[in-house]
Design a protein around this motif. Structure first.
Motif, PDB file in Angstrom:
ATOM      1  N   LEU A  62       0.824  -1.205   0.000  1.00 39.98           N
ATOM      2  CA  LEU A  62       0.000   0.000   0.000  1.00 39.98           C
ATOM      3  C   LEU A  62       0.857   1.255   0.000  1.00 39.98           C
ATOM      4  N   THR A  63       1.858   1.310   0.862  1.00 35.88           N
ATOM      5  CA  THR A  63       2.692   2.508   0.949  1.00 35.88           C
ATOM      6  C   THR A  63       3.558   2.695  -0.290  1.00 35.88           C
ATOM      7  N   LYS A  64       3.846   1.609  -0.976  1.00 34.22           N
ATOM      8  CA  LYS A  64       4.713   1.696  -2.147  1.00 34.22           C
ATOM      9  C   LYS A  64       3.937   2.009  -3.420  1.00 34.22           C
ATOM     10  N   ASN A  65       2.733   1.432  -3.561  1.00 29.02           N
ATOM     11  CA  ASN A  65       2.003   1.524  -4.825  1.00 29.02           C
ATOM     12  C   ASN A  65       0.752   2.392  -4.775  1.00 29.02           C
ATOM     13  N   GLY A  66       0.269   2.717  -3.571  1.00 21.19           N
ATOM     14  CA  GLY A  66      -0.898   3.584  -3.485  1.00 21.19           C
ATOM     15  C   GLY A  66      -2.197   2.816  -3.280  1.00 21.19           C
ATOM     16  N   ILE A  67      -3.247   3.565  -2.974  1.00 22.91           N
ATOM     17  CA  ILE A  67      -4.518   2.970  -2.587  1.00 22.91           C
ATOM     18  C   ILE A  67      -5.207   2.284  -3.760  1.00 22.91           C
ATOM     19  N   TYR A  68      -5.124   2.833  -4.960  1.00 26.84           N
ATOM     20  CA  TYR A  68      -5.839   2.245  -6.103  1.00 26.84           C
ATOM     21  C   TYR A  68      -5.240   0.903  -6.509  1.00 26.84           C
ATOM     22  N   ASP A  69      -3.908   0.821  -6.528  1.00 22.58           N
ATOM     23  CA  ASP A  69      -3.279  -0.459  -6.825  1.00 22.58           C
ATOM     24  C   ASP A  69      -3.554  -1.482  -5.727  1.00 22.58           C
ATOM     25  N   PHE A  70      -3.714  -0.995  -4.506  1.00 18.15           N
ATOM     26  CA  PHE A  70      -4.038  -1.897  -3.404  1.00 18.15           C
ATOM     27  C   PHE A  70      -5.410  -2.546  -3.610  1.00 18.15           C
ATOM     28  N   TRP A  71      -6.414  -1.749  -4.010  1.00 16.73           N
ATOM     29  CA  TRP A  71      -7.758  -2.310  -4.214  1.00 16.73           C
ATOM     30  C   TRP A  71      -7.779  -3.311  -5.362  1.00 16.73           C
ATOM     31  N   ASN A  72      -6.899  -3.134  -6.351  1.00 16.71           N
ATOM     32  CA  ASN A  72      -6.908  -3.994  -7.528  1.00 16.71           C
ATOM     33  C   ASN A  72      -5.775  -5.022  -7.545  1.00 16.71           C
ATOM     34  N   TRP A  73      -5.147  -5.231  -6.405  1.00 19.96           N
ATOM     35  CA  TRP A  73      -3.967  -6.099  -6.359  1.00 19.96           C
ATOM     36  C   TRP A  73      -4.385  -7.570  -6.440  1.00 19.96           C
ATOM     37  N   PHE A  74      -3.865  -8.264  -7.428  1.00 21.82           N
ATOM     38  CA  PHE A  74      -4.000  -9.722  -7.534  1.00 21.82           C
ATOM     39  C   PHE A  74      -2.662 -10.334  -7.159  1.00 21.82           C
ATOM     40  N   ASP A  75      -2.645 -11.077  -6.061  1.00 19.86           N
ATOM     41  CA  ASP A  75      -1.416 -11.647  -5.524  1.00 19.86           C
ATOM     42  C   ASP A  75      -1.225 -13.058  -6.080  1.00 19.86           C
ATOM     43  N   ASP A  76      -0.226 -13.226  -6.930  1.00 23.85           N
ATOM     44  CA  ASP A  76       0.041 -14.545  -7.501  1.00 23.85           C
ATOM     45  C   ASP A  76       1.076 -15.325  -6.689  1.00 23.85           C
ATOM     46  N   ARG A  77       1.479 -14.791  -5.545  1.00 30.26           N
ATOM     47  CA  ARG A  77       2.438 -15.473  -4.680  1.00 30.26           C
ATOM     48  C   ARG A  77       1.748 -16.403  -3.685  1.00 30.26           C
ATOM     49  N   THR A  78       0.435 -16.392  -3.640  1.00 27.40           N
ATOM     50  CA  THR A  78      -0.289 -17.203  -2.675  1.00 27.40           C
ATOM     51  C   THR A  78      -1.298 -18.088  -3.383  1.00 27.40           C
ATOM     52  N   TRP A  79      -1.602 -19.211  -2.766  1.00 27.72           N
ATOM     53  CA  TRP A  79      -2.627 -20.126  -3.245  1.00 27.72           C
ATOM     54  C   TRP A  79      -2.400 -20.525  -4.711  1.00 27.72           C
ATOM     55  N   TYR A  80      -1.137 -20.861  -5.001  1.00 28.70           N
ATOM     56  CA  TYR A  80      -0.807 -21.293  -6.358  1.00 28.70           C
ATOM     57  C   TYR A  80      -1.574 -22.569  -6.679  1.00 28.70           C
ATOM     58  N   PRO A  81      -2.131 -22.728  -7.865  1.00 31.09           N
ATOM     59  CA  PRO A  81      -2.112 -21.785  -9.002  1.00 31.09           C
ATOM     60  C   PRO A  81      -3.313 -20.842  -9.051  1.00 31.09           C
ATOM     61  N   LEU A  82      -4.074 -20.734  -7.968  1.00 30.59           N
ATOM     62  CA  LEU A  82      -5.303 -19.944  -7.987  1.00 30.59           C
ATOM     63  C   LEU A  82      -5.042 -18.458  -7.809  1.00 30.59           C
ATOM     64  N   GLY A  83      -4.160 -18.100  -6.881  1.00 26.79           N
ATOM     65  CA  GLY A  83      -3.930 -16.697  -6.575  1.00 26.79           C
ATOM     66  C   GLY A  83      -5.012 -16.153  -5.655  1.00 26.79           C
ATOM     67  N   ARG A  84      -4.885 -14.882  -5.337  1.00 24.35           N
ATOM     68  CA  ARG A  84      -5.833 -14.237  -4.412  1.00 24.35           C
ATOM     69  C   ARG A  84      -5.981 -12.769  -4.753  1.00 24.35           C
TER      70      ARG A  84
END
Length: 783
Positions: A62-84
């Motif tokens: 959040l502090t690095k990318n801002g609030i808008y990127d936070f709301w739209n963040w798709f994390d591919d580092r978790t729950w492989y291969p589904l993501g979150r």
């Protein structure tokens, strides 16, 4: 003139009291903050536990990318291969709060790191929670009770356990939001102010953003409103306190992505809507009663009640239709576990496997709230003398929180503020009685006159002063000289008599509460000793029991202090010795830490939103080595991480958690059966263990080469020698084991090359190969 002097004296006393209360609150805030710093002083500034590492990682993003990127963040580092999708699956209150604090400090040229802000967020909000407790208790029983409750909450161990420096979890800010929402509700109930009602809805919105426990608020307040209606305590203030909360609060809650339409579609919220309808029916009845004659009122009430019953039945039919299609009837698994403590163990083992979801033991109450457990009943009694809307609310709060804390040990955190409020009220009332007893009997000790009971003297003086006031008022009425002088005289005489009786009655009541001087002094000394014992226990709990970070462990032996930093050692090895795209499989407890500290992709983590995915990992750990390799290989896993405490005596290792892996895996894949891993109903790892247990992957990865440590293979956690000591791994290879053997990392061996002769043989016998393929499919349920 004397009255003016008395008025000035009371005003000065009131002002000095306010100033003194302000400085006491400042000291309470400092106490609440400083008592939670033992973890930083004794260890280091580090994030604790498991869940906080995910919150810290999200705050960094959040502090690095801002609030808008936070709301739209798709994390591919978790729950492989589904993501979150992070923005739609996380409660953003904690992250936004810490991010705002970091932004504010940096805008003031105070260059603190994000980690430092995250570490100290919980201690800061613990001070806010203590001040909110003061405001809430003050609305119920006055300033003295408020200050006492605030200082009790600042030190209560149950709250310290979730708010020490480094405990960067949702509860760090949610408890403040919970107490502050309750305060604004009581403030609105006492004042009838629409301004406070609006603030109450905003505080509820912040609570919804912070923690899933907001459902406790939206069910407790409707219960109190319904209680007030049933007991005949309806008023316009009650309507103002509740109606805006339901309307504005629900609209605002629906704006939170993780909640969305659940604010109106799930059963946890239906009670608030039903009470909302009942409240409007009652308000309509009272309104009609004020404008119609008694005869017409009966007819109108019949009509209104009939229409109200029809509307309620229609709403109930709609709600039943909405939840009928859901197997859980619209309730979440955790809510059903609270209503039925056996539900999770029967149907959702993933919830039952979490240690903080287990019911507490009786000693845990004494550990977490200490002497407050004995003061709560006295506080409940004090709330009935007299009973008001505010005091009935805190009584309902303590009753419900006691029940929920008995079901789930995590909810001891919700009990702590209620226990502090009740204990603050009890101590304040007790000190009031004892100090009044001493005050009334001090003149008897100072004067040499005949011993006259001080309370009777004060009663006579009060009666005389009341008589003098009555005479003054009657004389003033005489001087006004109206035409109705004689009726006024008669009415004054009639008013004078009940006033005298009331003053005498009040003094008799005070007389009943006046204790002997020696008993009062002794009782105050005992209360002071009780408070000292509470302070010592709280400081010990903060310094020793709840300050040690789970990521760094310590042990005291005869030869000194030993530090076990194996977790960070293992995550550092993963970060420096594996590829960025490598996938790491472990039990879900360690998913958040692996992603945050090693920056590697994990299969499952602590979010536990996909039971099938977790069951797949549990099935792999419960299967033989070859079948487990096939499951992990199908998930593109390169490394497997297990936690083992048999060498150093660390009890929270994977062997102790293994039966939960079996239960969760068996809930999805029926070929995994718990009795296969038990010998006569007992869980064993020694020579009496079952062959299924001795050949499963978890056993092999934990005890591989363990016999080399002491020549016997003695497990210090299970206090026995292992059953299978010498074996080799055919599909996994050990790549790293930490210094104290607490974390062990294995790499999947690559598949063997096909031999040409075997290939031709398989072609010449298609039936045999087909049958082997069928057998392989049966053994591995993942394909």
């Amino acid at each position: 003139m004397a009255e003016m002097e008395n008025a000035k004296g009371s005003t000065l006393r009131y002002a000095c009291g306010n100033v003194l209360s302000f400085f006491i609150l400042i000291l309470i805030g400092v106490l609440a903050f400083s008592i939670r710093l033992f973890s930083v002083i004794k260890y280091e500034s580090v994030i604790h536990e498991f869940d906080p590492y995910f919150n810290y990682r999200v705050t960094q993003f959040l502090t690095k990318n801002g609030i808008y990127d936070f709301w739209n963040w798709f994390d591919d580092r978790t729950w492989y291969p589904l993501g979150r999708v992070i923005g739609g699956t996380v409660y953003p209150g904690l992250t936004l709060t810490a991010g705002s604090l970091w932004w504010l400090l940096n805008s003031l040229n105070i260059p603190l790191s994000v980690e430092t802000v995250c570490v100290f967020t919980a201690p800061i909000f613990s001070a806010y929670a203590a001040w909110a407790t003061y405001l809430l208790t003050k609305e119920v029983k006055g300033t003295g009770a408020g200050l006492t409750a605030a200082v009790l909450l600042a030190m209560v161990p149950s709250y310290i356990s979730r708010s020490v420096a480094g405990s960067y979890d949702n509860e760090a800010v949610a408890i403040f939001a919970l107490i502050f929402t309750f305060y604004l509700y009581i403030k609105t109930l006492n004042t009838g102010s629409l301004f406070y009602a609006t603030l109450n809805a905003l505080a509820y919105f912040y609570m919804v953003c912070s923690w899933g426990g907001y459902t406790f608020i939206i069910n407790l307040i409707p219960m109190h409103v319904l209680l007030c209606i049933v007991t005949g305590r309806y008023s316009s203030r009650l309507y103002i306190a509740y109606a805006p909360l339901v309307v504005l609060g629900t609209l605002l809650a629906a704006l939170v992505p993780v909640v969305g339409f659940n604010a109106v579609m799930t059963s946890e919220h239906f009670a608030s809507f039903l009470v909302f309808i009942i409240l409007h029916v009652v308000a309509l009845v009272y309104y009609i009663k004020g404008i119609l004659s008694p005869k017409m009122f009966k007819v109108a009430v019949t009509l209104v009640v009939s229409v109200g019953v029809v509307v309620c039945c229609a709403m109930m039919a709609v709600l039943v239709a909405l939840v009928a299609s859901s197997p859980t009837k619209g309730w979440s698994g955790r809510s059903l576990s609270l209503l039925d403590p056996t539900y999770a163990s029967k149907y959702i083992p993933i919830i039952a496997s979490v240690s903080e979801h287990q019911p507490p033991t009786w000693p845990s109450y004494f550990m977490d709230i200490n002497v407050l457990a004995f003061l709560v009943p006295a506080g409940i009694i004090s709330c009935f003398l007299p009973l008001s809307d505010a005091s009935s609310f805190v009584v309902l709060y303590i009753v419900t929180s006691v029940y929920f804390s008995g079901v789930m040990v995590r909810l001891m955190l919700v009990l702590a503020p209620a226990a502090c409020i009740m204990s603050g009220i009890a101590l304040s009332e007790a000190f009031s009685v004892f100090t009044r007893s001493i005050k009334f009997q001090m003149p008897k000790l100072l004067d040499d006159s005949d011993p006259v009971p001080g309370d009777i003297t004060s009663a006579n003086s009060v009666v005389q002063s009341n008589q003098a006031k009555v005479e003054k008022h009657s004389a003033a009425d005489k001087s006004e000289g109206t035409l109705k002088e004689r009726p006024q005289k008669k009415s004054k005489k009639k008013e004078k008599e009940p006033l005298e009786k009331a003053s005498i009655k009040s003094q008799i009541e005070k007389k009943l509460l006046v204790l002997p001087l020696e008993s009062s002094v002794l009782a105050i000394l005992l209360l002071v000793l009780l408070g000292a014992f509470y302070v010592v226990h709280c400081v010990w709990a903060a310094a020793e029991a709840y300050s040690a970070p789970s990521i760094v462990l310590t042990s005291h032996n005869h030869d000194g202090l030993h530090v076990f930093d194996d977790f960070r050692e293992a995550y550092a090895w993963l970060s420096h010795n594996t590829e960025v795209d490598d996938k790491v499989a472990s039990w879900w407890d360690y998913g958040y830490q692996t992603t945050a500290m090693a920056n590697r992709t994990v299969i499952v983590d602590n979010n536990t939103w996909n039971n099938t995915h977790i069951a797949t990992v549990g099935t792999a750990m419960s299967s033989p080595e070859k079948a487990a390799w096939e499951i992990f290989n199908s998930l593109d896993v390169k490394y497997v991480l297990v936690v083992f405490g048999g060498l150093v005596g660390y009890p929270s290792d994977d062997i102790n958690k293994f039966l939960w892996m079996v239960r969760i895996g068996g809930g999805v894949f029926p070929h995994i059966k718990e009795p296969d891993y038990l010998r006569d109903g007992q869980y064993r790892i020694d020579s009496e263990a079952t062959p299924t247990m001795l050949n499963c992957l978890m056993y092999k990865l934990s005890y591989y080469r363990f016999v080399e440590t002491d020549g016997k293979g003695f497990d210090r956690v299970r206090r026995t020698e292992i059953g299978k000591k010498y074996f080799k791994l055919s599909h996994f290879e050990e790549v790293f084991t930490t210094h104290h053997w607490m974390v062990r990392i294995y790499k999947l061996k690559p598949p063997k090359n096909r031999i040409r002769g075997k290939t031709k043989k398989s072609k010449s016998s298609p039936k045999t190969s087909a049958s082997k393929k069928d057998d392989r499919v049966k053994k591995n349920p993942w394909h």
